[in-house]
Scaffold this motif. Structure first.
Motif, mmCIF file in Angstrom:
data_model
loop_
_atom_site.group_PDB
_atom_site.id
_atom_site.type_symbol
_atom_site.label_atom_id
_atom_site.label_comp_id
_atom_site.label_asym_id
_atom_site.label_seq_id
_atom_site.Cartn_x
_atom_site.Cartn_y
_atom_site.Cartn_z
ATOM 1 N N ALA A 298 0.007 -4.464 -5.207
ATOM 2 C CA ALA A 298 1.160 -3.598 -5.442
ATOM 3 C C ALA A 298 1.583 -2.881 -4.165
ATOM 4 O O ALA A 298 2.776 -2.803 -3.843
ATOM 5 C CB ALA A 298 0.833 -2.588 -6.533
ATOM 6 N N GLU A 299 0.611 -2.353 -3.414
ATOM 7 C CA GLU A 299 0.946 -1.612 -2.194
ATOM 8 C C GLU A 299 1.371 -2.535 -1.063
ATOM 9 O O GLU A 299 2.254 -2.202 -0.277
ATOM 10 C CB GLU A 299 -0.247 -0.753 -1.765
ATOM 11 C CG GLU A 299 -0.634 0.327 -2.759
ATOM 12 C CD GLU A 299 0.539 1.206 -3.153
ATOM 13 O OE1 GLU A 299 1.174 1.806 -2.257
ATOM 14 O OE2 GLU A 299 0.830 1.286 -4.351
ATOM 15 N N GLN A 300 0.764 -3.706 -0.968
ATOM 16 C CA GLN A 300 1.133 -4.637 0.095
ATOM 17 C C GLN A 300 2.516 -5.246 -0.154
ATOM 18 O O GLN A 300 3.253 -5.545 0.781
ATOM 19 C CB GLN A 300 0.094 -5.757 0.203
ATOM 20 C CG GLN A 300 0.256 -6.648 1.444
ATOM 21 C CD GLN A 300 0.031 -5.902 2.749
ATOM 22 O OE1 GLN A 300 -1.065 -5.460 3.040
ATOM 23 N NE2 GLN A 300 1.080 -5.749 3.549
ATOM 24 N N SER A 301 2.887 -5.403 -1.430
ATOM 25 C CA SER A 301 4.209 -5.960 -1.759
ATOM 26 C C SER A 301 5.317 -4.948 -1.512
ATOM 27 O O SER A 301 6.470 -5.337 -1.294
ATOM 28 C CB SER A 301 4.228 -6.402 -3.228
ATOM 29 O OG SER A 301 3.265 -7.412 -3.456
ATOM 30 N N GLY A 302 4.984 -3.682 -1.569
ATOM 31 C CA GLY A 302 5.972 -2.655 -1.287
ATOM 32 C C GLY A 302 6.883 -2.385 -2.464
ATOM 33 O O GLY A 302 6.652 -2.838 -3.589
ATOM 34 N N ALA A 334 -5.026 -2.014 3.490
ATOM 35 C CA ALA A 334 -6.297 -2.530 2.965
ATOM 36 C C ALA A 334 -7.311 -1.412 2.722
ATOM 37 O O ALA A 334 -7.821 -1.248 1.604
ATOM 38 C CB ALA A 334 -6.871 -3.571 3.917
ATOM 39 N N GLN A 335 -7.620 -0.635 3.771
ATOM 40 C CA GLN A 335 -8.633 0.414 3.601
ATOM 41 C C GLN A 335 -8.142 1.522 2.676
ATOM 42 O O GLN A 335 -8.933 2.126 1.957
ATOM 43 C CB GLN A 335 -9.039 0.994 4.963
ATOM 44 C CG GLN A 335 -9.894 0.069 5.790
ATOM 45 C CD GLN A 335 -11.054 0.798 6.467
ATOM 46 O OE1 GLN A 335 -11.221 1.994 6.356
ATOM 47 N NE2 GLN A 335 -11.860 0.036 7.183
ATOM 48 N N SER A 357 2.381 8.922 -3.686
ATOM 49 C CA SER A 357 3.318 8.051 -2.975
ATOM 50 C C SER A 357 3.054 6.575 -3.230
ATOM 51 O O SER A 357 3.743 5.730 -2.668
ATOM 52 C CB SER A 357 3.254 8.324 -1.464
ATOM 53 O OG SER A 357 3.675 9.630 -1.173
ATOM 54 N N PHE A 358 2.064 6.252 -4.050
ATOM 55 C CA PHE A 358 1.801 4.852 -4.359
ATOM 56 C C PHE A 358 2.935 4.282 -5.212
ATOM 57 O O PHE A 358 3.684 5.017 -5.854
ATOM 58 C CB PHE A 358 0.482 4.721 -5.134
ATOM 59 C CG PHE A 358 -0.750 4.737 -4.257
ATOM 60 C CD1 PHE A 358 -0.751 5.352 -3.023
ATOM 61 C CD2 PHE A 358 -1.923 4.136 -4.680
ATOM 62 C CE1 PHE A 358 -1.878 5.374 -2.224
ATOM 63 C CE2 PHE A 358 -3.074 4.152 -3.895
ATOM 64 C CZ PHE A 358 -3.039 4.775 -2.660
ATOM 65 N N THR A 359 3.040 2.964 -5.216
ATOM 66 C CA THR A 359 3.968 2.310 -6.130
ATOM 67 C C THR A 359 3.502 2.573 -7.568
ATOM 68 O O THR A 359 2.345 2.951 -7.788
ATOM 69 C CB THR A 359 4.008 0.801 -5.881
ATOM 70 O OG1 THR A 359 2.687 0.268 -6.089
ATOM 71 C CG2 THR A 359 4.461 0.479 -4.463
#
Length: 567
Positions: A298-302, A334-335, A357-359
């Motif tokens: 989810a976070e890497q996809s933005g 990642a971390q 602030s996460f998705t």
């Protein structure tokens, strides 16, 4: 992407390698017949007999009353802080509602902070109240697990050990040595460790800046090894004094997972069924990896809404890609994803990023893990909570085949199931009840930084974090009001003791029962089939219980995000 996967594998591999080593050590602590000299001195000082065998009710009463006394001591220190010496900055005492919330938070191993550490607490309070409560709170959870395992391993008999012996040994033999060693490592990595309150420095621009200092390294060790999570500074592990390097970030994560993961091996040794311990470890790991994959993806996809607005979220030489809002560039996606998963899996509450602030799906993972409260879980209580669901799984399977359920050679009957269901239902009762109450109180709106589904998620997160004894926050939510301090404080106490004490009762009941021989119809609880059943029951029961609340918050947020609407 490949390098990120390697990071995940290395951290989980190191954790797994430490399981047997630390697990054997903990088993020895809980079963050794010998008492070290400092322990004998402590028994004499407290006026207790180390040879006394306690029933579950006496053990639970000693646990409850000692925690109440220590909570009161912490409360008094926070209330009179302004009159105490050793604070060159002259910080005021905490208000009654905030001191109650803080004392309840740290004695229950929650470490929720409705204040900012560096501006609210003196170094004396940080050590005498906060660090003290973090130590005894973590020790309490661990000794409860030891008593619980001891009870399940009894062939027949009514006692589950001696609370005073257990807590003395855990502090002297486990927490103090680990924390002392890790504090030296942290000082080597650049964390401050001083009794000085502050330092004035000249910046590169020539301005004078005040830096708040204190015994940070010693604070950080018990914070993570004890799955506590309270921050010396308001920014918690995102502050460079609390988390100066990628190595400390990794050590923080390993510290949080160290004891919760090792307790599965301890359990296998104490009941003489090592395969059972590994089965529980596998269940922990399967759920953990699933949640890690979800938050990382989810976070890497933005955020697609940002992409429509022209914000570049692609991976490049200058940008790690994905949703970097509220995250440290030195840790990356990642971390940060790993830290968020670890801290809410182990119910620690330490953060190196802003979960607010996460998705939506990224933010759902911390909430969901806290709602389950047994994906590794906190110091001791995580294993107890998983076994709660293991007993529930055995009961459901037994009812489906028309056979009296058995767990570890003991019959599970109505009395045990009443205690189990009390422990299972106390968790959603507290989270959903207090969230519903807060949603209709007008003053809650004044504390929110956001309205709509995300505002509801902030309130839901707060009571979930409190009840799960986690302590992390979505931030952007001012919880320092009399109503929120009081209700979240009660949520912490309910989440701690109304789940812990009933399971001690289960251990006492099973300890008094005679073992029954296994037969061809006995359900094995240490094979792959049971691991899958346990994970399924865990996710289904937890999911169905909390689905309406999640649907009003993170799930609605995610649907709106996909539709291009930003709340």
């Amino acid at each position: 992407m490949f390098s990120n996967l390697i990071q995940f594998i290395v951290i989980l591999a190191v954790m797994t390698a430490l399981v047997a080593v630390v697990g054997k050590w903990l088993a020895h602590v809980f079963t050794s017949p010998h008492h070290a000299l400092p322990e004998r001195w402590t028994y004499r000082l407290l006026g207790i007999s180390p040879d006394e065998a306690m029933s579950w009710s006496r053990y639970g009463l000693a646990l409850l009353l000692s925690n109440a006394a220590m909570m009161l001591l912490g409360y008094l220190i926070l209330r009179v802080q302004g009159f105490l010496p050793f604070d060159a900055l002259g910080r005021d005492s905490q208000t009654p509602d905030l001191a109650f919330n803080t004392a309840a938070s740290f004695i229950t191993n929650t470490n929720w902070q409705a204040y900012s550490g560096e501006s609210s607490l003196s170094n004396f309070s940080q050590m005498a109240a906060i660090t003290f409560l973090m130590t005894v709170g973590a020790a309490t959870g661990l000794v409860a697990a030891g008593a619980f395992m001891r009870g399940l391993g009894r062939k027949s008999g009514g006692d589950i050990g001696n609370f005073w012996v257990d807590i003395t040994r855990v502090i002297y033999r486990v927490l103090l040595p680990l924390c002392f060693f890790m504090a030296l490592v942290y000082v080597w990595q650049g964390m401050p460790q001083t009794l000085g309150a502050d330092a004035w420095v000249t910046t590169l621009e020539g301005a004078h800046q005040q830096l708040i200092l204190g015994p940070v390294a010693s604070f950080e060790t018990i914070k993570h090894i004890g799955t506590n999570g309270g921050g010396f500074f308001g920014m918690n592990a995102a502050h460079p004094f609390e988390n100066p390097t990628p190595l400390t970030n990794t050590l923080h994560m390993l510290s949080m997972l160290l004891i919760p993961s090792a307790l599965t091996y301890t359990f296998g040794l104490m009941i003489a069924r090592r395969r059972q311990g590994w089965a529980f470890f596998a269940a922990f790991l399967v759920m953990f990896v699933g949640f890690l994959a979800l938050v990382y993806n989810a976070e890497q996809s933005g955020n697609p809404f940002f992409a429509q607005a022209g914000v570049d979220q692609r991976v490049s030489a200058d940008h790690p890609g994905g949703n970097m809002e509220g995250k440290e560039m030195r840790f990356g996606i990642a971390q940060t994803s790993m830290f968020a998963t670890v801290t809410t899996a182990a119910t620690t509450g330490s953060v190196d990023s802003m979960h607010d602030s996460f998705t939506p799906l990224g933010g759902l993972v911390p909430i969901a893990q806290m709602m389950l409260n047994n994906v590794f879980g906190g110091e001791g209580v995580g294993l107890i909570n998983l076994i709660t669901y293991a007993i529930l799984t055995v009961f459901l399977v037994g009812m489906m085949i028309g056979r009296t359920p058995e767990f570890l050679g003991k019959k599970i009957e109505a009395r045990e199931m009443k205690y189990v269901m009390l422990a299972v239902l106390a968790h959603p009762f507290s989270i959903l009840g207090f969230t519903a109450l807060a949603a209709v109180v007008p003053a809650t709106m004044e504390s929110l930084a956001n309205m709509g589904p995300h505002g509801f998620s902030e309130v839901l997160y707060a009571y979930t974090s409190g009840t799960a004894n986690n302590g992390s926050a979505f931030a952007g939510f001012n919880a320092n009001t009399p109503f929120l301090n009081t209700t979240i404080g009660f949520a912490m106490l309910i989440g701690r003791f109304l789940t812990l004490l009933p399971m001690l009762a289960v251990a006492g009941c099973l300890a008094a029962k005679k073992s029954v021989p296994e037969s061809a119809a006995t359900l094995s609880t240490s094979n792959l089939t049971f691991v899958c059943l346990l994970v399924f029951v865990n996710l289904v029961v937890g999911g169905l219980t909390f689905l309406p609340a999640l649907a009003l918050g993170p799930i609605v947020e995610h649907l709106h995000m996909l539709g291009g609407t930003l709340f």
